[in-house]
Design an enzyme around this catalytic site. Structure first.
Site, short mmCIF file in Angstrom:
data_model
loop_
_atom_site.label_atom_id
_atom_site.label_comp_id
_atom_site.label_asym_id
_atom_site.label_seq_id
_atom_site.Cartn_x
_atom_site.Cartn_y
_atom_site.Cartn_z
N TRP A 319 0.82 -1.27 -0.09
CA TRP A 319 -0.11 -0.09 -0.19
C TRP A 319 0.96 1.26 -0.04
CZ3 TRP A 319 -0.40 4.32 3.22
CH2 TRP A 319 -1.63 5.03 3.12
N HIS A 320 1.94 1.15 0.69
CA HIS A 320 2.87 2.47 0.93
C HIS A 320 3.41 2.75 -0.56
CE1 HIS A 320 2.29 1.98 4.90
NE2 HIS A 320 2.54 3.10 5.25
N GLY A 321 3.64 1.67 -1.52
CA GLY A 321 4.42 2.18 -2.65
C GLY A 321 4.71 1.05 -3.38
N PHE A 472 2.03 8.68 -1.63
CA PHE A 472 1.26 7.37 -1.38
C PHE A 472 -0.15 7.37 -1.24
CE2 PHE A 472 4.90 7.02 2.05
CZ PHE A 472 5.82 6.38 1.02
#
Length: 472
Positions: A319-321, A472
């Site tokens: 999810w963060h990248g 993000f």
């Protein structure tokens, strides 16, 4: 539009004036286009996927209310549309690049397209917020919103649109649908949150970011230099992200809204699970409620629980990248959580509850957290393995001197965070009991804001950076 800009201050003042001058029935309608102007200020095309998400999920929720028998199909439409947009804009090139590398390794020549688009700001946040609403409606936790205007404001409310906190419909949408006022206590709290947020961003985060960026730009830093850079990034990312949350919450209070907290002194955590109860709370609770628990949570066998932990931390990292270091960061916390969980099964409770053990556990977790931040910050996986293999014994003495000097500067800039933690954890309730009178609250708030803004004007960083979680 970014918070720490003159444009935003002008926008905020105009929006506040228009909002409170209008009759109550027009305020929600006024805030929707204002929020869209805020979001599309730099890149107007960002509004296209945002409006698509809003309209689709509003329609799906209305469909759930009208035809509950089609619950599974309607929720599937929302999941596919939200994750589809997120996948196209955020992960398409990542998967295409990795497939291309795999095909080349197999000596297959398969042309794959590449998308040359900028990642829409905040897409990971508003898709999760909108998807969470649909799931809550499908579960019967909240009724479907009848007003497209109110739902659009729930998703687009500008203070938290770009980097959260991710809001639940049961909290924010309920406020949207009811009248709002600003009490003196809310105004006092708003001013303090804004002052503290701008201070953390411009004085702490952006100052230590200079050290972190310079060290991580080095080709081959030694052990003490590298870990000084990691410490700088540790302070930067907390001050930066929590500053955004404070500014968002303070701004929301000026409009009569209350946003949920997103941080609770995460560097006081004594275990990985405790860290995620304190860090990015709106995301960790979203993952828990909409992914971990539906997968079975910890209700089944131990093996199934460990499997669920690996899945949720893998997806949390992703999810963060769209980069392998974020995947490794998520899996790193999965491994830590599993180790702590298994250790908790075999260690005697008397040992963990011994006097003085909690500070030791906090120190250990802080060290482990910094190892995680190295994984998070270093996007070159090959360089990451090199960094983790560095040995302190081979570092030149001069590098230790430089690292000590830089470390002292970092600790000086992080001192306000330490003082705030001491105040918040140990002293706040004692002062509240001794000085319950409202005028003391206003005097204290005025004094704190005066000190913070004075220091900000003197020490603010001339190297102003975007908030880290904008990417993000």
């Amino acid at each position: 539009m970014i918070f720490h800009s003159l444009t935003y201050i002008e926008f905020l003042l105009c929006t506040l004036a228009g909002y409170w001058l209008l009759p109550e029935r027009w305020r929600n309608l006024f805030l929707v286009p204002a929020s869209l102007i805020f979001y599309g200020w730099a890149q107007p095309w960002f509004l296209l996927p945002f409006v698509a998400t809003t309209v689709i999920d509003y329609t799906v929720a209305r469909g759930l209310a009208a035809t509950p028998g089609r619950r599974r199909w309607l929720v599937t439409v929302s999941v596919i549309s939200n994750l589809g947009l997120l996948g196209i804009f955020k992960y398409f090139n990542f998967f295409a690049d990795n497939l291309r590398a795999l095909f080349e390794a197999l000596h297959w020549h398969v042309p794959l397209p590449v998308l040359h688009v900028v990642l829409p700001a905040g897409i990971s946040f508003y898709t999760f917020q909108s998807l969470g609403y649909v799931i809550d409606v499908s579960r019967g936790h909240v009724p479907a919103c009848r007003s497209l205007r109110d739902y659009a404001l729930f998703v687009s409310f500008f203070p938290q649109l770009v980097a959260g906190p991710i809001q639940r419909a049961g909290h924010l949408l309920t406020q949207v649908q009811h009248s709002r006022t600003v009490t003196p206590a809310n105004l006092e709290n708003a001013v303090v949150l804004l002052a503290w947020g701008f201070f953390k961003k411009l004085v702490i985060a952006d100052r230590v970011a200079v050290t972190a960026d310079k060290i991580f730009a080095l080709q081959s830093p030694s052990f003490p230099i590298l870990w000084t850079g990691v410490l700088a990034f540790c302070i930067q990312i907390y001050a930066d992200f929590s500053a955004y949350t404070d500014i968002a919450r303070g701004t929301a209070r000026l409009f009569g809204f209350d946003l949920t907290p997103n941080f609770n002194h995460p560097y006081l955590a004594d275990s990985p699970s405790d860290f995620w109860r304190r860090w990015h709370i709106s995301l960790s609770t979203w993952i828990r409620d909409y992914l971990f628990i539906p997968l079975g949570g910890s209700r089944g066998s131990e093996a199934r629980t460990l499997r669920n932990l690996v899945i949720v931390f893998f997806l949390t990292g992703l999810w963060h990248g769209a980069s392998w270091n974020f995947v490794l960061w998520g899996l790193y916390y999965a491994v830590l959580t599993i180790i702590y969980r298994l250790a908790g099964h075999i260690s005697p409770p008397r040992l963990t509850n011994l006097p003085g053990m909690r500070p030791l556990r906090i120190v250990l977790m802080f060290v482990l957290t910094n190892i995680g931040w190295l994984i998070f910050r270093e996007r070159r996986v090959g360089q990451l393995w090199h960094d983790l293999a560095l040995r302190p014994a081979v570092a030149p003495a001069a590098d230790w001197v430089v690292a000590s000097y830089l470390g002292a500067i970092i600790l000086i800039f992080s001192a306000p965070l330490v003082l705030h933690a001491i105040w918040d954890v140990l002293l706040r309730e004692r002062f509240a009991r001794r000085l319950p009178s409202p005028q003391w609250g206003w005097c204290g708030a005025t004094g704190v804001c005066t000190i913070l803004f004075t220091i900000l004007l003197i020490l603010y960083s001339e190297t102003v950076q975007d908030f880290i979680y904008f990417q993000f």
